[in-house]
Design an enzyme around this catalytic site. Structure first.
Site, PDB file in Angstrom:
ATOM      1  N   ILE A  88       6.273  -3.298  -7.471  1.00  0.00           N
ATOM      2  CA  ILE A  88       5.455  -2.180  -7.680  1.00  0.00           C
ATOM      3  C   ILE A  88       5.627  -0.931  -6.778  1.00  0.00           C
ATOM      4  CG2 ILE A  88       3.128  -1.046  -7.785  1.00  0.00           C
ATOM      5  CD1 ILE A  88       1.853  -3.948  -7.835  1.00  0.00           C
ATOM      6  N   ARG A  89       6.482   0.102  -7.235  1.00  0.00           N
ATOM      7  CA  ARG A  89       7.107   1.098  -6.437  1.00  0.00           C
ATOM      8  C   ARG A  89       7.843   0.633  -4.922  1.00  0.00           C
ATOM      9  NH1 ARG A  89       6.942   6.420  -7.500  1.00  0.00           N
ATOM     10  NH2 ARG A  89       6.834   7.063  -5.253  1.00  0.00           N
TER      11      ARG A  89
ATOM     12  N   ARG B  90      13.043   3.110   0.488  1.00  0.00           N
ATOM     13  CA  ARG B  90      11.678   3.321  -0.119  1.00  0.00           C
ATOM     14  C   ARG B  90      11.935   3.828  -1.478  1.00  0.00           C
ATOM     15  NH1 ARG B  90       8.315   7.864   1.278  1.00  0.00           N
ATOM     16  NH2 ARG B  90       6.374   7.192   0.465  1.00  0.00           N
TER      17      ARG B  90
ATOM     18  N   HIS C 204       5.228  -8.433  -4.253  1.00  0.00           N
ATOM     19  CA  HIS C 204       3.869  -8.843  -4.119  1.00  0.00           C
ATOM     20  C   HIS C 204       3.432 -10.180  -4.521  1.00  0.00           C
ATOM     21  CE1 HIS C 204       2.529  -4.639  -3.071  1.00  0.00           C
ATOM     22  NE2 HIS C 204       3.360  -4.080  -3.961  1.00  0.00           N
TER      23      HIS C 204
ATOM     24  N   GLU D 242       1.117 -11.861  -3.177  1.00  0.00           N
ATOM     25  CA  GLU D 242      -0.407 -11.905  -3.217  1.00  0.00           C
ATOM     26  C   GLU D 242      -1.002 -11.709  -4.700  1.00  0.00           C
ATOM     27  OE1 GLU D 242       1.209  -9.724  -2.245  1.00  0.00           O
ATOM     28  OE2 GLU D 242       0.233  -7.735  -2.354  1.00  0.00           O
TER      29      GLU D 242
ATOM     30  N   GLY E 114       0.898  -1.094   0.088  1.00  0.00           N
ATOM     31  CA  GLY E 114      -0.036   0.092   0.000  1.00  0.00           C
ATOM     32  C   GLY E 114       0.888   1.091   0.145  1.00  0.00           C
ATOM     33  N   GLU E 115       0.703   2.216   0.885  1.00  0.00           N
ATOM     34  CA  GLU E 115       1.713   3.108   0.996  1.00  0.00           C
ATOM     35  C   GLU E 115       1.946   3.532   2.504  1.00  0.00           C
ATOM     36  OE1 GLU E 115       3.781   6.495   0.751  1.00  0.00           O
ATOM     37  OE2 GLU E 115       2.013   6.649   1.945  1.00  0.00           O
TER      38      GLU E 115
ATOM     39  N   CYS F 122       6.120  -5.410   0.555  1.00  0.00           N
ATOM     40  CA  CYS F 122       6.457  -3.907   0.006  1.00  0.00           C
ATOM     41  C   CYS F 122       6.097  -2.815   1.199  1.00  0.00           C
ATOM     42  CB  CYS F 122       5.227  -3.946  -1.191  1.00  0.00           C
ATOM     43  SG  CYS F 122       5.891  -2.567  -2.031  1.00  0.00           S
TER      44      CYS F 122
END
Ligand code: GLN
Length: 208
Positions: free
Chosen positions: A141-142, A108, A185, A187, A47-48, A79
């Protein structure tokens, strides 16, 4: 039945719940202290991380979650979840909190703009070194990477090739050796081997 919680403040909670259910455990979202107290292990999703940090405070979960991790609750972070579990974070907001459960320094958004999102096949210790096992498809992803792993932290996977070859993207450590983190990720791929790896740790029946 083993019950594993997914921290459900923000991020890709549903995908982790589905992956855990596929591993035959009771998978439950965690938003309250009562729910946290009823789990045998916890997953912190992608997420963030700075938003998740803020929401941990809003939901009064930061202190209880820190305390349970400190007492040895098994945890898996993917992540943003890796960032939350780390002891040291580079390139984050100064007011972002983290949980200090894993002796790693995480950078990060480490892979930069051009490769914000990419996929690659990885070797993963404990998963792909089993007889006949396929490589693990990893979706980034980032994503963060582990800039430095402390003594006692086992490196489970690294980027296999390209400009970032050798970067650490999966680790295991923590006070009780039961904290796992991946930059990627698992998942989202339908391959549940990383979740099964964590479930085996929670259930104490991992293969050495
Ligand atoms: N870049 C995000 C962060 O800093 C993590 C991205 C992710 O979880 N997919 O928290």
């Amino acid at each position: 039945m083993t019950r594993i919680g997914v921290l459900a403040l923000q991020g890709d909670v549903r995908e982790h719940l589905a992956a855990l259910q596929a591993c035959d455990v009771d998978a439950v979202p965690v938003r309250r202290v009562g729910e946290l107290n009823a789990v045998d292990g916890v997953v912190i999703p992608g997420g963030e991380s700075t938003t998740m940090s803020r929401l941990l405070d809003v939901f009064d979960l930061y202190d209880p979650l820190s305390a349970r991790l400190h007492d040895g609750l098994p945890a898996y972070g993917s992540c943003a979840g890796m960032i939350m579990l780390a002891s040291r974070i580079l390139d984050t907001r100064p007011d972002a909190k983290h949980l200090d459960a894993l002796d790693i320094t995480v950078r990060r958004n480490a892979f930069g703009r051009q490769t914000e999102s990419f996929e690659t096949d990885l070797d993963f210790t404990g998963i792909t070194d089993r007889p006949g096992a396929e490589p693990l498809r990893a979706v980034f992803i980032r994503a963060p990477w582990v800039e430095e792993a402390g003594e006692g932290v086992e490196v489970l996977a690294r980027i296999p090739s390209g400009p970032e070859q050798g970067r650490i993207v999966a680790v295991r450590g923590g006070r009780a050796g039961n904290v796992v983190a991946t930059s990627f990720h698992p998942e989202v791929t339908g391959d549940h081997r990383v979740h099964q790896y964590f479930v085996d740790i929670v259930q104490g029946r991992e293969q050495q």
